[in-house]
Design a protein around this motif. Structure first.
Motif, PDB file in Angstrom:
ATOM      1  N   ASP A 145       0.834  -1.211   0.000  1.00  0.00           N
ATOM      2  CA  ASP A 145       0.000   0.000   0.000  1.00  0.00           C
ATOM      3  C   ASP A 145       0.867   1.259   0.000  1.00  0.00           C
ATOM      4  O   ASP A 145       0.494   2.282  -0.585  1.00  0.00           O
ATOM      5  CB  ASP A 145      -0.945   0.015   1.213  1.00  0.00           C
ATOM      6  N   ARG A 148       2.252   1.721  -3.549  1.00  0.00           N
ATOM      7  CA  ARG A 148       1.249   2.366  -4.405  1.00  0.00           C
ATOM      8  C   ARG A 148       1.290   3.891  -4.214  1.00  0.00           C
ATOM      9  O   ARG A 148       1.247   4.648  -5.189  1.00  0.00           O
ATOM     10  CB  ARG A 148      -0.135   1.821  -4.048  1.00  0.00           C
ATOM     11  N   ASP A 177      -1.275   0.091 -10.567  1.00  0.00           N
ATOM     12  CA  ASP A 177      -2.202   0.010  -9.435  1.00  0.00           C
ATOM     13  C   ASP A 177      -3.051  -1.257  -9.525  1.00  0.00           C
ATOM     14  O   ASP A 177      -3.214  -1.991  -8.540  1.00  0.00           O
ATOM     15  CB  ASP A 177      -3.081   1.275  -9.469  1.00  0.00           C
ATOM     16  N   LYS A 178      -3.529  -1.557 -10.693  1.00  0.00           N
ATOM     17  CA  LYS A 178      -4.380  -2.735 -10.877  1.00  0.00           C
ATOM     18  C   LYS A 178      -3.585  -4.029 -10.694  1.00  0.00           C
ATOM     19  O   LYS A 178      -4.005  -4.946  -9.998  1.00  0.00           O
ATOM     20  CB  LYS A 178      -5.009  -2.694 -12.278  1.00  0.00           C
ATOM     21  N   ALA A 181      -2.819  -4.509  -7.018  1.00  0.00           N
ATOM     22  CA  ALA A 181      -3.991  -4.977  -6.255  1.00  0.00           C
ATOM     23  C   ALA A 181      -4.194  -6.480  -6.468  1.00  0.00           C
ATOM     24  O   ALA A 181      -4.453  -7.228  -5.506  1.00  0.00           O
ATOM     25  CB  ALA A 181      -5.228  -4.193  -6.673  1.00  0.00           C
ATOM     26  N   LYS A 185      -3.616  -9.452  -3.496  1.00  0.00           N
ATOM     27  CA  LYS A 185      -4.632 -10.454  -3.121  1.00  0.00           C
ATOM     28  C   LYS A 185      -3.995 -11.834  -3.038  1.00  0.00           C
ATOM     29  O   LYS A 185      -4.249 -12.609  -2.123  1.00  0.00           O
ATOM     30  CB  LYS A 185      -5.752 -10.477  -4.179  1.00  0.00           C
TER      31      LYS A 185
END
Ligand SMILES: [Zn+2]
Length: 308
Positions: A145, A148, A177-178, A181, A185
């Motif tokens: 995080d 990012r 960013d995508k 993410a 996960k």
């Protein structure tokens, strides 16, 4: 005379038309982690060079004359901040005599300004006590995080210096960013069964990583950040590792393994050399691969020691 003018005007016009797109921005970073994030956002509009290598202790990079040359030619300098580089970077910046990248100039980016910083000291803490983390923990890039947020800051800085390429940087950031993410996960799922596991680390490199992935760091081989292990501290740590049944001791690649191994022998804990930076091992060649490598190393060891 008239034809001479016409030719001159024509030549000038040709030069204008043939002028290539703006040259790539020369970005220099203090660490390979920041270089990787800059590459993600800057793509082929920038060139990137890191001064410190990922297999070096970022607090203590040996200053070389070649670094001054790199900085002299740079358009942008990105630093980790929080005094991580205070022992080596400021004199290099001064000696570069490059006004573009002096702290406070448009080409200087302190990446720590908007990230989540842990272990901010309360009360009077000075470097005189030997603590190399006087402004909070500077190893913040080990939380995706925060990675990012740093990438976003780089997007804004590059866009400020090259307004015509703003859309390009914005698109690269959105893509990063995508992907981050999605990867996060995956990393969190791999770590899910080990939530709350107690570990010991050599240096305080991992609080952001531990917070993000649910590990509990209960002690450090160093008595204080930047202070080498002492016999008294090691004896106390061995007792604590036994009492709390710690199974893993993480060591950054640039520290001596002697003390961690003696703690391992005394307690049965596994000593794991785990890189906190891109370039710390050849496999960790970018920001994503750093987490891929570390999570894989951790989970395979945790699986072995816990049977889960
Ligand atoms: Zn540190």
């Amino acid at each position: 005379m008239r034809s001479f003018i016409r030719i001159t005007v024509l030549a000038a016009a040709t030069v204008l038309i043939a002028r290539p797109a703006a040259a790539q921005l020369k970005v220099v970073t203090s660490t390979e982690d920041l270089a990787s994030l800059a590459r993600e956002v800057g793509g082929d509009k920038i060139t990137v060079e890191a001064i410190g290598k990922g297999y070096q202790d970022p607090h203590f990079v040996e200053a070389k004359p070649s670094f001054i040359l790199k900085l002299a030619k740079a358009d942008v300098l990105i630093a980790v901040g929080r005094e991580l580089e205070i022992g080596w970077l400021p004199p290099l910046i001064t000696q570069s005599r490059n006004s573009k990248i002096q702290p406070g100039s448009a080409g200087y980016l302190d990446a720590s300004l908007n990230v989540r910083i842990l272990e901010i000291p309360t009360g009077q803490i000075t470097r005189a006590m030997g603590d190399v983390h006087p402004l909070g923990n500077p190893h913040y890039w080990l939380d995706p995080d925060n990675g990012r947020i740093v990438a976003k800051e780089i997007r804004d800085k590059l866009g400020e210096l090259r307004p015509n390429d703003r859309a390009y940087f914005a698109q690269r950031y959105a893509d990063f960013d995508k992907r981050l993410a999605d990867a996060d996960k995956r990393w969190k799922a791999a770590m899910a069964s080990y939530r709350g596991m107690k570990i010991v680390t050599y240096h305080r490199s991992w609080p952001n990583f531990a917070e993000h992935f649910g590990l509990d760091v209960i002690g450090y081989v160093e008595p204080k950040p930047g202070i080498p292990p002492s016999t008294q501290h090691t004896i106390e740590l061995i007792d604590e590792v036994k009492r709390q049944q710690v199974k893993i001791i993480l060591v950054e690649p640039y520290f001596d393994l002697k003390t961690p191994q003696s703690i391992g022998r005394a307690t049965g804990a596994e000593v794991l050399v785990m890189p906190p930076s891109v370039g710390g091992v050849p496999e960790a060649s970018d920001y994503f691969k750093l987490f891929d490598y570390d999570i894989n190393l951790l989970t395979s060891t945790l699986k072995k020691v816990t049977g889960k």
